[in-house]
Motif scaffolding. Structure first.
Motif, short mmCIF file in Angstrom:
data_model
loop_
_atom_site.label_atom_id
_atom_site.label_comp_id
_atom_site.label_asym_id
_atom_site.label_seq_id
_atom_site.Cartn_x
_atom_site.Cartn_y
_atom_site.Cartn_z
N THR A 66 1.59 13.66 -6.00
CA THR A 66 2.29 14.24 -7.36
C THR A 66 3.59 14.93 -6.81
O THR A 66 4.67 14.97 -7.52
CB THR A 66 1.40 15.26 -8.05
OG1 THR A 66 0.03 14.29 -8.29
CG2 THR A 66 1.72 15.76 -9.35
N ASP A 111 -2.26 15.92 4.36
CA ASP A 111 -2.96 14.71 4.90
C ASP A 111 -3.05 14.56 6.45
O ASP A 111 -1.91 14.82 6.98
CB ASP A 111 -2.41 13.55 4.29
CG ASP A 111 -2.85 13.29 2.97
OD1 ASP A 111 -3.96 13.03 2.43
OD2 ASP A 111 -1.81 13.23 2.09
N ASP A 127 0.67 -1.16 0.08
CA ASP A 127 0.10 0.15 -0.21
C ASP A 127 1.05 1.34 0.06
O ASP A 127 1.57 1.34 1.02
CB ASP A 127 -0.80 0.07 1.27
CG ASP A 127 -1.57 1.02 1.42
OD1 ASP A 127 -1.53 2.14 0.86
OD2 ASP A 127 -2.65 1.31 2.26
N THR A 128 1.03 1.86 -1.16
CA THR A 128 2.05 3.13 -1.40
C THR A 128 1.38 4.51 -1.10
O THR A 128 0.33 4.60 -2.10
CB THR A 128 2.72 2.82 -2.72
OG1 THR A 128 1.65 2.97 -3.62
CG2 THR A 128 3.28 1.47 -2.77
N ARG A 177 -7.39 13.25 -8.24
CA ARG A 177 -7.43 14.56 -7.04
C ARG A 177 -7.99 15.63 -7.63
O ARG A 177 -7.86 15.98 -8.77
CB ARG A 177 -5.79 14.50 -6.96
CG ARG A 177 -5.66 15.67 -6.08
CD ARG A 177 -4.24 15.39 -5.54
NE ARG A 177 -3.50 16.78 -5.19
CZ ARG A 177 -2.40 17.04 -4.84
NH1 ARG A 177 -1.36 15.89 -4.84
NH2 ARG A 177 -2.14 18.07 -4.33
N ARG A 190 -7.33 13.85 3.64
CA ARG A 190 -6.97 15.26 3.13
C ARG A 190 -7.32 15.93 4.50
O ARG A 190 -8.81 15.82 4.78
CB ARG A 190 -7.45 15.74 1.89
CG ARG A 190 -6.76 15.12 0.69
CD ARG A 190 -5.23 15.38 0.45
NE ARG A 190 -4.97 16.74 0.16
CZ ARG A 190 -3.70 17.03 -0.21
NH1 ARG A 190 -2.93 16.12 -0.75
NH2 ARG A 190 -3.33 18.19 -0.23
C1 WTA Z 1 -3.97 10.00 -1.24
C2 WTA Z 1 -1.09 9.88 -6.22
C3 WTA Z 1 -3.89 6.87 1.70
C4 WTA Z 1 -3.47 11.24 -0.23
C5 WTA Z 1 0.36 9.22 -6.23
C6 WTA Z 1 -2.29 12.02 -0.96
C7 WTA Z 1 -3.15 8.16 -0.33
C8 WTA Z 1 -3.09 12.22 -2.48
C9 WTA Z 1 -2.25 7.01 -0.73
C10 WTA Z 1 -1.98 12.46 -3.62
C11 WTA Z 1 -2.26 5.73 0.10
C12 WTA Z 1 -2.31 8.60 -2.25
N1 WTA Z 1 -3.28 5.75 1.33
N2 WTA Z 1 -4.01 8.16 0.86
N3 WTA Z 1 -1.72 4.65 -0.13
N4 WTA Z 1 -1.90 7.15 -1.97
N5 WTA Z 1 -3.17 8.87 -1.01
O1 WTA Z 1 -1.21 13.63 -6.04
O2 WTA Z 1 -4.45 12.07 0.07
O3 WTA Z 1 -2.78 12.20 -7.16
O4 WTA Z 1 -2.24 13.54 -0.51
O5 WTA Z 1 -0.61 11.30 -6.08
O6 WTA Z 1 -3.91 10.84 -2.41
O7 WTA Z 1 -2.69 12.28 -4.82
P1 WTA Z 1 -1.86 12.34 -6.06
#
Ligand code: WTA
Length: 656
Positions: free
Chosen positions: A421, A507, A416-417, A533, A522
């Motif tokens: 961005t 977050d 779970d990564t 997003r 968030r």
């Molecule tokens: C959320 C996507 C929980 C988080 C790579 C972050 C996550 C936003 C997770 C970024 C995860 C991303 N568990 N929440 N594994 N991965 N998020 O910029 O709120 O599209 O700030 O990048 O997604 O979204 P972005």
């Protein structure tokens, strides 16, 4: 039960499954490497930087400052390299005939394609020469508005080859959204395709680009890939058939030596205020970081077939379809279609067909497929899978267990990564050979990442292991964004002003007694809808741009499949009456202004919005009503007209 409670309720550790004895890191190695990465980043990253080929080696590793007012982030700053050389040329000696990209088209009856590193090299060199022939110079911006076809990767790498900065715009965005991005970065040209097959339908990309270019400088050129051969309109002097041009130019294009800190790309993302920001990533630090995270997080080994089902229009596609895997000489799969077409077994059919070893997707896709029943998975042989991953949003335990049982068959670790961005690559993630997992937790920091939990109000760093607050990072890592395109002030304001000395993620998070991190979502006005997003401010400004709308407020609410749904409160102009027609018109309007992903799920007519006496919309109350949790509205005595709240509750749209 809130999403958060649901996630933390299940707190059991899942041990590392057998088969990872030869993983790149086991637990002691992870701990040792992590310690060094924090205590001695220069030594650690100085060594890791050598995973790339440098034209001129770096002598300085880290030069970063998080002090508000003088935020500056530089890694490997005096090194010189070329990203396309690292993703292509250096692999030609040993793996010219190995598949670099497997292309799986939307239509399962169309044959898939295997593109070798040699072929990739030729295509990218040719495309780079086409860019040069169009006058693209070092530092120029090129917008890429392409679907999930190999040409998207060629275009990114061709830009990197000639030192141009690409900005990929998700093919699901509307002409207006495309025009805004072209104009914001001052792109010299756009690369698009005639039409894009997706889920059996076709997106008219060229027609969208034509519409966008009406709002851009007439100097912007348009390069067109022939994907389907569909009829398109053509503007002589502006439009160029890239496939034809590629045949005319030389198959060799010398790579341009680039500074490590030269921007590799800009990617627009939503924030809590204003229009999307152009997140700028560097060439050297970014590539080191995505190469390393790809190798360790997914435990990549020679011969693996790696599939990340994201779209290249998002950062996940940049880092884990294109740059990370190709920098490591891997075989990466690109899928043009959607998980549910022609049927909900498509993902698993592809895994079986291509012998996928690592599969990476978003929780929203898992939930959608789960709803269709496990029989769609059980039909296929998934024995090639070694590891499965999730990204983009918190995964609820129910989806985690389904994924684990039906896809991973209980033998594949789930990574779970957590990242953004802005962060370039994974920030919190299990490593398959090193980290026992817990359903719903992104577990531990990656090398070089120093997470801290802050008290939201005071910004004080919480010392106890077990705690809850907002997530910040206290020092730089190589994959970090460098600036907001054209607006370094905004970069500092957005990420470094609220909690001084830290990078603030936006977050909320909880840290449990084992030190594991659980992202709770968030804490700002950013929505995460189906892993996409979006800023509430963007949707609001699209709505108020409609002549019938006087005012609009947008909030998120829990949605079974999408994670979050979009709930819009709309106040109409005095001379307008609410109707279902108007509601559909507004939905259509938002689709046109931003794109289908931004369409509100629920629109409530609001004769008034709850405001403080100083005129600020009380979003907290609107969120509660949207969540159908209006019993706990808290103090509403500061409202200028408490009466509007009762009306909103009486007419609420989410009664589920
Ligand atoms: C959320 C996507 C929980 C988080 C790579 C972050 C996550 C936003 C997770 C970024 C995860 C991303 N568990 N929440 N594994 N991965 N998020 O910029 O709120 O599209 O700030 O990048 O997604 O979204 P972005």
């Amino acid at each position: 039960m809130t999403k958060h409670e649901q996630v933390v309720a299940d707190n059991g550790m899942c041990p590392i499954p057998p088969g990872f004895e030869n993983a790149h890191a086991d637990t002691p190695k992870y701990l040792e490497m992590y310690r060094e990465s924090i205590e001695n980043p220069d030594a650690f990253w100085g060594r890791e930087g050598l995973r790339l080929d440098w034209i001129k080696p770096y002598s300085i590793v880290k030069n970063t400052d998080f002090t508000f007012g003088k935020v500056s982030i530089k890694w490997f700053e005096d090194g010189v390299l070329n990203a396309s050389v690292n993703c292509i040329d250096r692999h030609l000696k040993d793996r010219a005939l190995q598949t670099a990209i497997i292309f799986e088209p939307d239509d399962p009856h169309e044959s898939s394609r295997h593109i070798t590193y040699r072929e990739l090299s030729e295509k990218v060199n040719r495309m780079a020469n086409v860019l040069l022939s169009q006058g693209v110079m070092r530092g120029d911006r090129v917008v890429i508005y392409l679907p999930m076809i190999p040409e998207a990767a060629y275009a990114m790498l061709a830009c990197a080859r000639v030192g141009a900065i690409h900005s990929v715009v998700f093919a699901g965005f509307s002409p207006d959204a495309l025009a805004n991005r072209i104009n914001d970065c001052g792109a010299k040209l756009v690369i698009t395709a005639d039409t894009a097959p997706r889920g059996g339908k076709r997106t008219p990309l060229k027609a969208n680009t034509d519409a966008a270019l009406l709002h851009c400088s007439d100097k912007v050129r348009c390069l067109v890939v022939r994907r389907t051969g569909d009829q398109i309109s053509w503007t002589e002097g502006r439009d160029v058939d890239i496939s034809y041009m590629m045949e005319q130019v030389s198959p060799e294009c010398p790579p341009r030596p680039m500074g490590a800190e030269d921007p590799l790309f800009i990617l627009y993302t939503s924030g809590s205020t204003g229009k999307p920001k152009g997140v700028v990533h560097s060439t050297g630090g970014y590539l080191v970081y995505v190469s390393m995270t790809h190798e360790y997080t997914f435990d990549y080994h020679e011969g693996d077939v790696f599939w990340c089902s994201a779209d290249v229009g998002w950062v996940t596609g940049h880092s884990y379809i294109v740059y990370g895997p190709l920098a490591n000489g891997a075989t990466t799969l690109m899928f043009e279609g959607v998980p549910t077409w022609p049927d909900p077994g498509r993902f698993w059919a592809i895994c079986e067909k291509h012998g996928v070893t690592q599969f990476h997707t978003a929780p929203t896709a898992i939930r959608a497929l789960m709803a269709q029943g496990a029989e769609w998975v059980d039909k296929y042989d998934l024995s090639s899978l070694k590891l499965i991953g999730t990204v983009g949003e918190p995964i609820n335990p129910e989806a985690w267990h389904w994924y684990n049982e039906h896809v991973g068959k209980g033998r594949c670790p789930i990574v779970d990564t957590y990242w953004q961005t802005e962060t370039g690559g994974n920030m919190l993630t299990p490593l398959p050979g090193a980290t026992p997992t817990k359903p719903g937790s992104a577990t531990n920091p990656f090398f070089g990442v120093k997470p801290v939990v802050l008290e939201p109000q005071t910004g004080v760093r919480i010392g106890e292991v077990e705690c809850e607050g907002v997530l910040a990072i206290s020092d730089s890592w190589p994959g970090q964004m460098r600036t907001v395109w054209g607006d370094h002030e905004r970069f500092q304001e957005t990420y470094f002003s609220q909690y001084r000395g830290y990078y603030f993620t936006g977050d909320g998070c909880r840290r449990d007694s084992d030190g594991y991190y659980w992202i709770t979502g968030r804490v700002d006005d950013v929505l995460n809808v189906s892993g996409h997003r979006m800023g509430t401010a963007e949707i609001e400004s699209a709505l108020v741009a409609h002549p019938a709308v006087a005012e609009a407020a947008v909030v998120g609410y829990p949605h079974d499949l999408k994670g979050q749904g979009i709930y819009a409160y709309v106040t109409l102009m005095n001379d307008q009456t609410p109707s279902d027609e108007l509601r559909s018109e507004l939905e259509k309007w938002v689709r046109t202004e931003i794109g289908p992903i931004a369409k509100p799920d629920l629109i409530q007519w609001a004769p008034g919005l709850p405001k403080t006496r100083s005129g600020k919309i009380m979003r907290r109350i609107l969120r509660k009503i949207a969540e159908n949790d209006y019993g706990a509205l808290g103090d509403i005595s500061t409202l200028s007209d408490p009466g509007v709240v009762q009306d909103l509750i009486d007419n609420r749209m989410n009664r589920g």
